[in-house]
Design a protein around this motif. Structure first.
Motif, PDB file in Angstrom:
ATOM      1  N   ASN A   1     -10.372  43.740  74.056  1.00 22.36           N
ATOM      2  CA  ASN A   1      -9.713  44.419  72.943  1.00 22.36           C
ATOM      3  C   ASN A   1      -8.548  43.599  72.394  1.00 22.36           C
ATOM      4  O   ASN A   1      -8.281  43.626  71.187  1.00 22.36           O
ATOM      5  N   LEU A   2      -7.856  42.871  73.246  1.00 21.01           N
ATOM      6  CA  LEU A   2      -6.827  41.962  72.755  1.00 21.01           C
ATOM      7  C   LEU A   2      -7.435  40.889  71.858  1.00 21.01           C
ATOM      8  O   LEU A   2      -6.870  40.518  70.826  1.00 21.01           O
TER       9      LEU A   2
ATOM     10  N   ARG B   1       4.393  44.338  72.303  1.00 22.45           N
ATOM     11  CA  ARG B   1       3.060  44.116  71.739  1.00 22.45           C
ATOM     12  C   ARG B   1       2.532  42.774  72.282  1.00 22.45           C
ATOM     13  O   ARG B   1       3.215  41.745  72.183  1.00 22.45           O
ATOM     14  N   PHE B   2       1.315  42.799  72.820  1.00 22.84           N
ATOM     15  CA  PHE B   2       0.745  41.637  73.488  1.00 22.84           C
ATOM     16  C   PHE B   2      -0.425  41.072  72.685  1.00 22.84           C
ATOM     17  O   PHE B   2      -1.198  41.818  72.084  1.00 22.84           O
ATOM     18  N   THR B   3      -0.557  39.753  72.706  1.00 22.23           N
ATOM     19  CA  THR B   3      -1.686  39.063  72.073  1.00 22.23           C
ATOM     20  C   THR B   3      -2.356  38.160  73.090  1.00 22.23           C
ATOM     21  O   THR B   3      -1.742  37.751  74.085  1.00 22.23           O
ATOM     22  N   ILE B   4      -3.599  37.850  72.844  1.00 22.12           N
ATOM     23  CA  ILE B   4      -4.336  36.978  73.755  1.00 22.12           C
ATOM     24  C   ILE B   4      -3.990  35.518  73.474  1.00 22.12           C
ATOM     25  O   ILE B   4      -3.766  35.124  72.325  1.00 22.12           O
ATOM     26  N   THR B   5      -3.907  34.698  74.504  1.00 22.40           N
ATOM     27  CA  THR B   5      -3.618  33.268  74.373  1.00 22.40           C
ATOM     28  C   THR B   5      -4.914  32.463  74.445  1.00 22.40           C
ATOM     29  O   THR B   5      -5.999  33.000  74.713  1.00 22.40           O
ATOM     30  N   HIS B   6      -4.810  31.158  74.230  1.00 21.22           N
ATOM     31  CA  HIS B   6      -5.980  30.285  74.384  1.00 21.22           C
ATOM     32  C   HIS B   6      -6.525  30.383  75.812  1.00 21.22           C
ATOM     33  O   HIS B   6      -7.743  30.420  76.018  1.00 21.22           O
ATOM     34  N   MET B   7      -5.617  30.406  76.778  1.00 22.24           N
ATOM     35  CA  MET B   7      -6.055  30.539  78.166  1.00 22.24           C
ATOM     36  C   MET B   7      -6.775  31.870  78.379  1.00 22.24           C
ATOM     37  O   MET B   7      -7.782  31.942  79.099  1.00 22.24           O
TER      38      MET B   7
END
Length: 360
Positions: free
Chosen positions: A42-43, A91-97
């Motif tokens: 979902n992120l 609020r959180f977002t997804i990183t490349h990792m």
């Protein structure tokens, strides 16, 4: 915290990395839960907008407590980022990792292997190293087997699935590249030592109508292989063999002897014993092919890290005495068995090298 090492940027970073290592077991499980509960997916869908813990609850059905805990663990682990950590509702977002953790098949295979096969027994690594036995194996095996190979058929299904996915992922991608060397004429008789479930044998028989295969492995493994290769009729022969028995001969007179991801399952002394019996079985013009992931021949840091990590699995879970070898060690062991390297291809697939050997 003590500052006895100083407050330079180098020391600050080193201390942080040391803490990442100290908490690695818990963070690993948190990252699996972040993925498996659907929060990471979902992120990814939310893109730059990201999610708050409350929004993650609404999309996944996990508790607010679980969502907040896992998002924070994702932040600490590098799977998530947070632009407003001091706000009441970060609020959180997804990183490349995080994308790699979610989408990359190499990462998934390694993670599931470590979780299902290695995690429970890893606490016994010190014992395994001191005693030279797979002290962590009882965590996944209830039969009293001495090695994981003896236990394979009776392992819990989730453990077995993770083990075979790991094994096949690393080998399947390089078999195609090796085939022209093994089948230089097309009608060779090839002895597949450590044939496992028969993936390489199946490829050879599918590509050549005149090639013949002899499959060497423990009886339990060959029973699985026989079912998998039934469509090839009588073009393959089974040779049940415990290669740890130094008196057990290997099929003689073949054009080629194939050992793929096999010798890393044995100690140096056992490798010399196995290769000596290969040498005794060979014709003067027979070829030997050793396909391995040598830690010194890796192009990428990630590959070297995984290869070295796999050695710890061998020590703790598999057998207590083998490892992923340095290529020069393998050359020396082959020489002791009366073989010499005649050709070598590096950087096949993700991490493999193919050694071709002949009689010394």
């Amino acid at each position: 915290m003590t500052t006895e090492f100083g407050n330079s940027d180098v020391n600050t970073r080193a201390r942080f990395e040391a803490q990442r290592l100290a908490y690695a077991p818990l963070m690993f499980q948190a990252c699996r839960a972040l993925r498996d509960f659907g929060i990471l997916e979902n992120l990814s869908s939310a893109r730059a907008k990201g999610l708050t813990a409350a929004e993650a609850v609404a999309k996944t059905g996990v508790s607010r407590y679980a969502a907040a805990l896992l998002l924070e663990a994702g932040l600490a682990s590098g799977l998530c980022d947070c632009a407003n950590p001091t706000d009441a509702e970060p609020r959180f977002t997804i990183t490349h990792m995080g994308v790699y953790w979610l989408r990359d098949e190499l990462t998934r295979v390694n993670a599931e292997f470590n979780h299902h096969v290695c995690y429970g027994g890893a606490a016994h690594l010190r014992e395994a190293l001191l005693e030279g036995r797979p002290a962590g194996l009882p965590a996944i095996d209830s039969t009293g087997a001495k090695t994981v190979y003896e236990a394979l058929r009776s392992l819990p299904q989730n453990v077995k699935t993770a083990w075979f996915e790991f094994d096949h992922f690393y080998s399947d991608g390089v078999f195609e590249a090796c085939l022209p060397r093994v089948l230089s004429k097309g009608d060779e008789h090839v002895v597949d030592i450590g044939a496992n479930t028969g993936r390489f044998t199946d490829l050879v028989l599918s590509r050549s109508r005149t090639a013949r295969m002899t499959c060497v492995d423990l009886p339990g493994q060959l029973a699985v292989l026989k079912d998998n290769l039934a469509r090839h009729g009588d073009r393959f022969t089974l040779a049940p063999t415990n290669v740890l028995d130094p008196s057990a001969p290997l099929p003689a007179g073949a054009d080629a002897y194939w050992l793929s991801q096999f010798l890393d399952c044995f100690s140096e002394e056992e490798i010399v014993s196995i290769l000596s019996r290969v040498r005794a079985a060979m014709r003067p013009d027979s070829k030997v092919f050793i396909l391995e992931t040598f830690w010194d021949q890796q192009q990428h840091d990630a590959a070297r890290f995984c290869v070295i990590g796999t050695s710890l699995y061998f020590a703790c879970i598999a057998n207590g005495n083998s490892r992923m070898y340095h290529s020069e060690v393998m050359r020396q062991l082959a020489a002791k068995a009366g073989l010499k390297v005649t050709d070598e291809v590096k950087h096949l697939g993700i991490s493999h090298s193919l050694m071709q050997l002949g009689a010394a």
